[in-house]
Write a protein that holds these residues in place. Sequence first.
Motif, PDB file in Angstrom:
ATOM      1  N   LYS A  17       0.976  -1.177   0.003  1.00  0.00           N
ATOM      2  CA  LYS A  17      -0.155  -0.086   0.090  1.00  0.00           C
ATOM      3  C   LYS A  17       0.818   1.412  -0.009  1.00  0.00           C
ATOM      4  O   LYS A  17       0.449   2.330  -0.426  1.00  0.00           O
ATOM      5  N   GLU A  18       2.161   1.215   0.348  1.00  0.00           N
ATOM      6  CA  GLU A  18       2.877   2.287   0.476  1.00  0.00           C
ATOM      7  C   GLU A  18       4.279   2.019  -0.165  1.00  0.00           C
ATOM      8  O   GLU A  18       5.295   1.583   0.376  1.00  0.00           O
ATOM      9  N   PRO A  19       4.349   2.320  -1.499  1.00  0.00           N
ATOM     10  CA  PRO A  19       5.494   1.933  -2.200  1.00  0.00           C
ATOM     11  C   PRO A  19       6.878   2.629  -1.775  1.00  0.00           C
ATOM     12  O   PRO A  19       7.949   2.288  -1.990  1.00  0.00           O
ATOM     13  N   ARG A  20       6.681   3.703  -1.057  1.00  0.00           N
ATOM     14  CA  ARG A  20       7.681   4.445  -0.455  1.00  0.00           C
ATOM     15  C   ARG A  20       8.761   3.276   0.408  1.00  0.00           C
ATOM     16  O   ARG A  20       9.895   3.430   0.502  1.00  0.00           O
ATOM     17  N   ARG A  21       8.021   2.513   0.851  1.00  0.00           N
ATOM     18  CA  ARG A  21       8.806   1.525   1.821  1.00  0.00           C
ATOM     19  C   ARG A  21       9.592   0.574   1.031  1.00  0.00           C
ATOM     20  O   ARG A  21      10.579   0.266   1.506  1.00  0.00           O
ATOM     21  N   ILE A  22       8.998   0.357  -0.228  1.00  0.00           N
ATOM     22  CA  ILE A  22       9.862  -0.417  -0.939  1.00  0.00           C
ATOM     23  C   ILE A  22      11.046   0.048  -1.816  1.00  0.00           C
ATOM     24  O   ILE A  22      12.313  -0.387  -1.619  1.00  0.00           O
ATOM     25  N   ALA A  23      10.823   1.352  -1.858  1.00  0.00           N
ATOM     26  CA  ALA A  23      11.939   2.108  -2.233  1.00  0.00           C
ATOM     27  C   ALA A  23      12.815   2.273  -1.142  1.00  0.00           C
ATOM     28  O   ALA A  23      14.256   2.094  -1.626  1.00  0.00           O
ATOM     29  N   LEU A  24      12.713   2.316   0.067  1.00  0.00           N
ATOM     30  CA  LEU A  24      13.848   2.366   1.097  1.00  0.00           C
ATOM     31  C   LEU A  24      14.343   0.992   1.179  1.00  0.00           C
ATOM     32  O   LEU A  24      15.602   0.758   1.339  1.00  0.00           O
ATOM     33  N   ALA A  25      13.438  -0.010   0.977  1.00  0.00           N
ATOM     34  CA  ALA A  25      14.253  -1.577   1.082  1.00  0.00           C
ATOM     35  C   ALA A  25      14.946  -1.729  -0.072  1.00  0.00           C
ATOM     36  O   ALA A  25      16.360  -2.114  -0.049  1.00  0.00           O
ATOM     37  N   LEU A  26      14.747  -1.320  -1.298  1.00  0.00           N
ATOM     38  CA  LEU A  26      15.916  -1.461  -2.635  1.00  0.00           C
ATOM     39  C   LEU A  26      16.919  -0.494  -1.981  1.00  0.00           C
ATOM     40  O   LEU A  26      18.309  -1.113  -2.559  1.00  0.00           O
ATOM     41  N   ILE A  27      17.102   0.473  -1.593  1.00  0.00           N
ATOM     42  CA  ILE A  27      18.254   1.295  -1.157  1.00  0.00           C
ATOM     43  C   ILE A  27      18.955   0.622  -0.186  1.00  0.00           C
ATOM     44  O   ILE A  27      20.194   0.574  -0.156  1.00  0.00           O
TER      45      ILE A  27
END
Length: 776
Positions: free
Chosen positions: A566-576
């Motif tokens: 629901k919050e793609p910003r969390r996925i972006a953090l995980a990738l980084i």
Amino acid sequence: MLKKRLKLVISGAVQGVGFRPFIYRLATELKLTGWVNNSASGVFIEVEGSLENLENFLLKIPTEKPPRSQIQSIETTWLDCLGYNSFEIRHSVSGEKTAIVLPDLATCSDCLNEIFDPNNRRYRYPFTNCTNCGPRYSIIEALPYDRPQTTMKGFMMCCECQQEYENPRDRRFHAQPNACPRCGPQLALWNAHGEFLANQNLALKMAANAIKEGKILAIKGLGGFHLMVDGSNHTAVEELRQRKRRPHKPFALMYPSLDSAKSHCKISPLEEQLLTSPEAPIVLLKRKPHTINLWPFIAPNNPYWGVMLPYTPLHHLLLSDLNFPLVATSGNLSDEPICIEEGEALQRLSPIADLFLVHNRPILRPVDDSVVRIMGGREMILRRARGYAPFPIGLQESEGKISPHPPHTPHPLPLSPSLLATGGHLKNTVAILRDNQVFISQHIGDLSTSEALGAFYQVMDSLKGLYDFEPQIIVCDAHPDYLSSQFAQSQGLPVIKVQHHYAHILSCMTEQGVKSPVLGVAWDGTGYGDDGTIWGGEFLLITEGNYQRVAHFEPFKLPGGDRAVKEPRRIALALIYQIFESFDGLENLPLFDHFSIRELNLIKQMLSRNLNTPITSSVGRLFDGVASLLGICQDISFEGQGAIALEYVIGDLQTNAIYPYKILEETLPLVINWEGIVRGILADLLDNLKPGEISAKFHNTLIEIIINIAEKISQKKVIVTGGCFQNKYLTERAIKRLIQENFTPVWHQKVPPNDGGISLGQIMAAVTRLELGKEV
């Protein structure tokens, strides 16, 4: 002159399409005697006459048949004459129910002319129909398709309608929903409390005036309710969004005419053909530049509009009175099934709608609008419902015959076991196998609410009842937590579990008639993997009755599990974090503006300690993470929102640039390392490269990965499937590049690439498994 008798059994879509009157006219023209009738399995015919005329009769049936009919087989038997004196249409007979139920069809031109002709007795009658159009699947209770077995059984035809119904030379001969203003269904207008305001034509006029005033109208249509407002009234559209709890997802528009749609949208000849077809789906059309800022609330930040034309007399009359496009969205709350009954609609939609335009023709089953997009030069169905369901997908004979008693099977199997597939969790459909045909239900939706689960049970019962079908084996997704899988396990029958992405690939193979071996590229948001993790970036080598995971994207973490979806910003953090093991030195990225210090520290702890961080190989989730990095989608309110934004930000940009990536090749499965892609995106962000250029490079990279894996696996036939391939840029460029590199791309057309096609793939997996004698 030698005379013979010819007996025919015709199967296919031959009921409710004017097939018997066609046979009557053909037989009488050729001076043949005998009879024709409907049965639960098709059309039976016996004709007598000269050998020459009988042969002509047989030749003319497939070439001159009614346009909406489809013949699957004609069984013929030559017999001695019995001495028939005339040709007649006999009453229907019962038997095994294998006849094909036709989908609901849009209003034909003849009926349209009648409702706008002041001298016609059906002038402005909103339930006008004939054998070439009108309700079918939404009103039929049982086979054979006769009026007493439809929801029209409560309406007794007047003398004029009865004469039409009984005249084989009338286009309304045995049109089961036949009616007129004297004897048929009627309109009524209610307020939000269910209080009667007006009926018939006055109800229609008052409804049109209410829309002009900015009111929200709930209108009972062919397969359920629509919610409708003036598409150019910003306030009304925004009010509908707020009341329906649908902040961003695009609304569909119903235009009064093709010409009015052309004034706002670019429409190709194929798109025009789809819009005006008897199926009359919603078609995704590119807006013309001058309309981009006209109605921003229809489809926020989206260059495409979902457009349809009126497909019932009621819609034609309403849109003709208004002469401007209306938002026409499903009559439901978000994630709930469409309403079909007036009392249910009042209960569920009264917080949304100001008025209710209803009628008294019962709808037996909910059938939503279908959605189609042109992809690779042909149509691709994204939501399969009205106009298409429940028309079956035929299995090739070589793939659909099952041995009577395969060895090593703990449950004895009949010659052709009855299979029920329960589909997935999102965009659910169910399917049954009957006589080498897979009948796929209409779109049901996401099984996340009690209402949707109720619709799931209702649709299953409806299909089973229509075909007197009792499953002997149930096929389901391998995910143990899907409600569809839990239902399968609870029925006390043998169960076959099918891996999600294997089902995606088999679905495309089956509808396109492609046989193994193939390389299947299955990319989506979520699918339960064989190792218990979340898959979604898969390359599966399909061989006869089996699959091998030959490549996948390197897994990454989803901090918070479903919350990360629901919050793609969390996925972006995980990738980084997976690349740098820290956020130090990256705090200047705009991404970090969307987190409080406390939230950032919490997610960092989750990632470092592996707390509530399931791993995934999903390309759908990778799309979400990249959309967040680019600042175009940090939180989502509907499935696929981030990926859609990422596709549309490209616009008309043309570039072949890609990002670096690695493929780890020590053993199978190959692992696609995406670190270079994310590093490249971060570098481009620091260089202030436009989001559209970054997105295009990201898409191009994914396409080159497909080519690279296909070369390494050395398989020429490449299937592209899964929700990610609803993306026009991704799919069409992948097709183009595969052809350039001498591969044979295969993509969806009749069945959605998303989870709406899973049930078909599940059936095919079970058929293959049973053919090979594997245990259930």
